[in-house]
Structure formats: structure tokens, C-alpha cells
Design an enzyme around this catalytic site. Sequence first.
Site, PDB file in Angstrom:
ATOM      1  N   GLY A  54     -22.541  -2.401  30.158  1.00 13.03           N
ATOM      2  CA  GLY A  54     -21.544  -1.358  30.402  1.00 13.03           C
ATOM      3  C   GLY A  54     -20.126  -1.894  30.417  1.00 13.03           C
ATOM      4  O   GLY A  54     -19.199  -1.258  29.907  1.00 13.03           O
TER       5      GLY A  54
ATOM      6  N   ARG B 117     -23.978 -13.595  34.878  1.00 17.85           N
ATOM      7  CA  ARG B 117     -24.541 -12.267  35.172  1.00 17.85           C
ATOM      8  C   ARG B 117     -26.047 -12.363  35.431  1.00 17.85           C
ATOM      9  O   ARG B 117     -26.802 -12.848  34.578  1.00 17.85           O
ATOM     10  CB  ARG B 117     -24.297 -11.345  33.972  1.00 17.85           C
TER      11      ARG B 117
ATOM     12  N   THR C 198       0.812  -1.225   0.000  1.00 12.18           N
ATOM     13  CA  THR C 198       0.000   0.000   0.000  1.00 12.18           C
ATOM     14  C   THR C 198       0.844   1.273   0.000  1.00 12.18           C
ATOM     15  O   THR C 198       1.858   1.368   0.682  1.00 12.18           O
ATOM     16  CB  THR C 198      -0.924  -0.010   1.233  1.00 12.18           C
ATOM     17  N   GLU C 199       0.376   2.251  -0.789  1.00 15.12           N
ATOM     18  CA  GLU C 199       1.017   3.565  -0.838  1.00 15.12           C
ATOM     19  C   GLU C 199      -0.033   4.627  -0.522  1.00 15.12           C
ATOM     20  O   GLU C 199      -1.232   4.332  -0.540  1.00 15.12           O
ATOM     21  CB  GLU C 199       1.600   3.804  -2.244  1.00 15.12           C
TER      22      GLU C 199
ATOM     23  N   PHE D 260       0.680   2.200   6.024  1.00 19.76           N
ATOM     24  CA  PHE D 260      -0.102   1.138   6.687  1.00 19.76           C
ATOM     25  C   PHE D 260       0.658  -0.186   6.666  1.00 19.76           C
ATOM     26  O   PHE D 260       0.062  -1.251   6.476  1.00 19.76           O
ATOM     27  CB  PHE D 260      -1.475   0.931   6.017  1.00 19.76           C
TER      28      PHE D 260
ATOM     29  N   GLU E 127      -3.940 -15.397   1.775  1.00 21.49           N
ATOM     30  CA  GLU E 127      -4.041 -14.282   2.709  1.00 21.49           C
ATOM     31  C   GLU E 127      -5.506 -14.038   3.095  1.00 21.49           C
ATOM     32  O   GLU E 127      -5.828 -13.791   4.252  1.00 21.49           O
ATOM     33  CB  GLU E 127      -3.448 -13.011   2.070  1.00 21.49           C
ATOM     34  N   ARG E 128      -6.389 -14.140   2.102  1.00 27.59           N
ATOM     35  CA  ARG E 128      -7.818 -13.898   2.388  1.00 27.59           C
ATOM     36  C   ARG E 128      -8.405 -14.989   3.270  1.00 27.59           C
ATOM     37  O   ARG E 128      -9.183 -14.710   4.185  1.00 27.59           O
ATOM     38  CB  ARG E 128      -8.579 -13.776   1.070  1.00 27.59           C
TER      39      ARG E 128
ATOM     40  N   GLY F 119      -7.560  -6.661   1.133  1.00 27.55           N
ATOM     41  CA  GLY F 119      -8.604  -6.584   0.105  1.00 27.55           C
ATOM     42  C   GLY F 119      -9.908  -6.207   0.763  1.00 27.55           C
ATOM     43  O   GLY F 119     -10.481  -7.004   1.510  1.00 27.55           O
TER      44      GLY F 119
END
Lengths: 381, 259
Positions: A342, A270, A129-130, A159, A244-245, A366
Site C-alpha cells: 500500500g 518490513r 515535436t509539433e 511537449f 540522447e538515446r 524516440g
Amino acid sequence: MSTDVWTTPERAALRAAVRDFCTKEIVPHLDQWERDGEVPRTLHKAAAEAGLLGVAFPEEAGGQGGSIIDQTIVSEELLYAGASSGLLSALFTHGIAIPHLVKSGNADLIDRYAKPTLNGDLIGSLAVTEPDAGSDVAAIRTRAVREGDRYIVNGAKTFITSSTRADFVTTVVRTGEDPHRGISLLVVDTGSPGFSVVRRLEKMGWLCSDTGELAYVDVRVPAANLIGEEGSGFIQVAQQFAGERLGLAVHGYGIAQRALDLTVAYTRQRNAFGRPLISKQVVRHKLVEMTRAVEVSRTYARSITERIAAGEQLFAEAAMAKNQAIEACSFVVNEAVQLHGGSGYMRETEVERHYRDARILGIGGGATEVMNDLIAKALFG
Amino acid sequence: MNIVVCVKQVPDTWAEKKLSDSDKTVDREGVEGVMNELDEYAVEEALRIKEASGGEVTVLTMGPEKAVETIRKALSMGADQAVHLVDSGLHGSDALTTSYALAKALETIPHDLVILGVESTDARMSVIPAMLAERTGAAQLTFARKVEVGDGTVKIERQTDTGYDVVEAATPAIVSVVEKINEPRYPSFKGIMAAKKKPLTTLTLGDAGIESEKVGLAGSGSSVAEFSARPPKQAGQVVKDEGDGGSKLAEFLASQKLV
């Protein structure tokens, strides 16, 4: 005995070893690494000694000789056991930085970069990436001009994962004018004069994974650091996209599974209005929807992984697996925070981190829209 | 130096352990089995000695069929081969009879050194190493926090409540190790795949020359008469700080042998 390739005794043993490693070597330190903005080199060394860094790389390149299924088991189990997507991206950056280099079969590059990386001694990054080119790889402008036995590189990248710590950066450069055939891959040592990390970028999530912006000013790179033929960079990068994907699909359903597990545990203990949250229909239905999203995503991604392991080329399917898992993940982490009330909004609560970490998954590797374009092209021409 | 590591499969440390109602032995079927944690240190120490000075490491496990998972783990960490003593006649053996069975099995494996964890997390008797030494006539070097092997000798630092003793003996010797001794390695993928191909010998009572009436529930010298569930947690002790809170805290920790 099950014939499921995901649950063989060896893979069950691998899963157990990964969980043990994660519980002892990662989970106790993760909060600190999030605050530090990076993971330490000692983690790379420890993971290498445990054989985790190169599970799916060939033994000749310093790997463990396993398959993409074994790698998936490692990633899944790290996430299920409480590591994070950011941690995986930091520790396994070499998963995108060195596969081209290994696939090229260049023994010199393998000895100098792949083996020491899988050994935990070096850290590598991949720079595509550029500032003006992301998913559109053919638009990159960082230029490498051949002069004798070296290239002179000028340009900028941004990045770039792990690049503030990296020893070398596999850099996508322009060596010719053709948008695709004018692209090459060069390994650039980060100690080279003219190379610099301009700044460390601050992100929404993936805090333990450092991200940098890089400048290349007349950086001299030996021509021996060219991966494959000059002009073959685009195809080399594209060939790694499916893996990669799928890897990011695992991040998606892996985080989602973890967030779901935490939420089930939380809603069990809870109490509200005199009963555990999990006894309430609205909560139960939500947990079921979350479970369904995870199961479907995992089953689809694994089925594509199995077919790719068997040698099929499935670019559109890998893209679909990514989009499916990431959509599921976005839904699950959002509901996980909601059901934690919360406390789900507090830094000290684990689902809060997964919520932030998940946001990048539909952008990196991508973007979702680019995946859809690619799928559409495969389906409709 | 050829080393035998005794490795036991125990119920998962975090699982709720139960005794079976029928014969009052530990229920090993209902829970996941894992390698006794202290035995991981024993395997690691054996591998380190082997890597430094050669020889072979053999895993010896007594336990049901299922214990093979734990044997595989030791092999995937790097042990060379394994012997699994497995026979329904062994079910319910107490420490005394277990030591007899293990000693007989050891006779089938040529070795200079036997390494074990100091205790198992299920029975917690911590007597097997001493019993094995007594039965085999080998030197007894227990609670080792450091092991050095020489030519036909073994020297250890024996952990005590106040420090350590240096104890040395000629081989053959039985060494039990504490968790301070090392950091056990994780089985790697390559190790896991290699473990599939390593020799694993199974021994029955007959194969090991074990007399069946001397082992198992019936052969055991001790028996569980009755048992009851653990009582619910009691409230903790509250120490009020009246200027001496620090020393009271230290006293408590010392009384629990934590400092």
C-alpha cells in the site's frame, strides 16, 4: 588496480562529488520542486559552480572537457543518490539544446548561448515535436522564411522540456520543401516578440520538469542564429540521437537501480507473518529478477557508451540500449511499487514517483517502436 | 599569503566506528575514509583567501597511505600542492604526539597561516590547533566563524557560547574554523583531473626530522586502557505539557547547548 574505465580514481572522485552534491543540494528540495512544477534557477547556478552542467562539453565551449563516460557517471550517480529522471531532464535540458550549436563551432553562438548556459546563467530548450509531428522529424511544419539578415518564424511546438523557463529555444524549422534537406536549426530568444508559451502542460510524471506548448507568430530571428548551414538541421539533429538515446538508457537503468535499492531496504525492514519480507522466496526471486534486469541493461549500455566514446558510430546499438534499459525500468519500478504494498501507492513513497517518471522513457527521445524500426532497418535492411 | 591547511582522513561519518582489538586504535582499514567534514571548511576558507589576495595553498595530511584519497579531494577543490606525512612509526599517535609531528612537518613548508577544522569527527579532541600554536610559537586564533587577512595580520570572529569575540594577531598564526564560516565547494571534474598533476610530497619521520621515539603508540603520553561498546539507546525524556511545555523545551535545548 582495475583497468575498468568506470572505476578509475578520478571517476570514483567524480562519483563521490556528485553524490555529495545530490545529497545536499537536490534531495532535500525535490518534493517541493515536484509540487512547484519546476526546478529553480539557483539549482542551475549551483550545479554549474560544481562543474556538473558541462562535464562532457569541450572547455572552449565552457565545459569541463570530459567524455560521454564522465557524463554517464554524473547521471548514474545523481539517480543512484536519489535525484529523479525528471530532475535530470529539467537540469540537463541543455544536453539536447546546445550540442548542435557547440559542434558547429560557431564562436558567436557559443559565446552567446553555450557558455552562459554551462555557467548556469541561461536555460535552453530544444523544440522538435509539433502537434502533428513527433518521432517523424521530417514532417515538421514550423516555417522560417529568410528576409534579409533575419528569418521570420511561424508555427507551433509542443511537449517542449524546460520551455516555460527557457531563455532560448533551439528550434527545428522548415526552410525548404525537401522533407530532410529542407530542415534547419535556429536559436530563438524566448523574449522575441511573437514567441509565446501558450500553456504549461500537466503531466503524469516528471513533475519537477516543466513542459510547454509554444507558439511562433512572425518571430524575427537574426540569421546569425542559424546553426550550421541552412538545410542541415535534420542531419544535425540525427547526429545527436545516439547520445540522447544512451542518455535515456542511463535514466532507465539508473531509476531502476534506485527503485531496486529502495525495495531491498524496504523488504528488509518490513515484517509480514512474523518474518521480514526479504526472507520469503517469492520476494527474493523477484528482487533477483529486478537485479538481473538492471545489471544487464547497465552492462550493455555502458559497453555501447565505451565504444561511442572511442569513436564508433552505433545508432542501432544505442537504440537497443535504450529499449533494453527502459523495458528493465518498467519492470523494476512496477515490481518496486508492488513490493512496497500500500505504501508503494502513496505520494510520500519515493518509488511511487519513479513509477510515474518511468512511463515517459519509452515514449520520449524516440518511442520504443521507432527504435525497433530503426534497429530492424540496420539488421535486415 | 601562503597557507597550509591541515586535513585529516576520518572514517565515514555514517559508518560504525570500531577500535581494533589488538592495539585499541581506530580501525581505519575496515571503513571508507572521507575528508573530516570540518576540514572541508578549512580548505574552502584557505581557497577563498588565496582567490582574494594571492599566495599558495598547501595541504598537509598525516595518515596512512590510504589518506592520499583525501589529499586528492583537497587538491581537486583547488589547493596547489600537498605534503603527506606517512610513516608506520606514526600509527597510534595521540593528540600530543600528533601535534609534535605536524609541527615538525610544518617546518618544511614556508607559510604565513595554518588553517584547520576545529576538531575531527573521529577523535573529537579539538586540541590540535592550540597545541600546534604552542609548539610553533604562532598566534592561536581558534573557533573562527569569520577570517579577515590584512598585511601581516589576521583577524577573526571567534565563536563563543553567547556570541563572538574579535581576535587579531600578527602572522604566523594558527586558525581553526567552525562550520558556520562558509559553504565548501564541490570538487569539479576539471578540478579532479587537474589534481592528478599537482605536486604531492611524501615525508617520512626522517624527512621531517621527527624523533621516532616521540611518536606512535609507544611515544604517546596517553593510552587506551580498555573500551566497551556503546550502551544501547536509553528511552528519551518525556516532558508533559502543563502549560509550561514551551519553557521546559527551551530549558532542555539550552542544557544541550542547542540554543
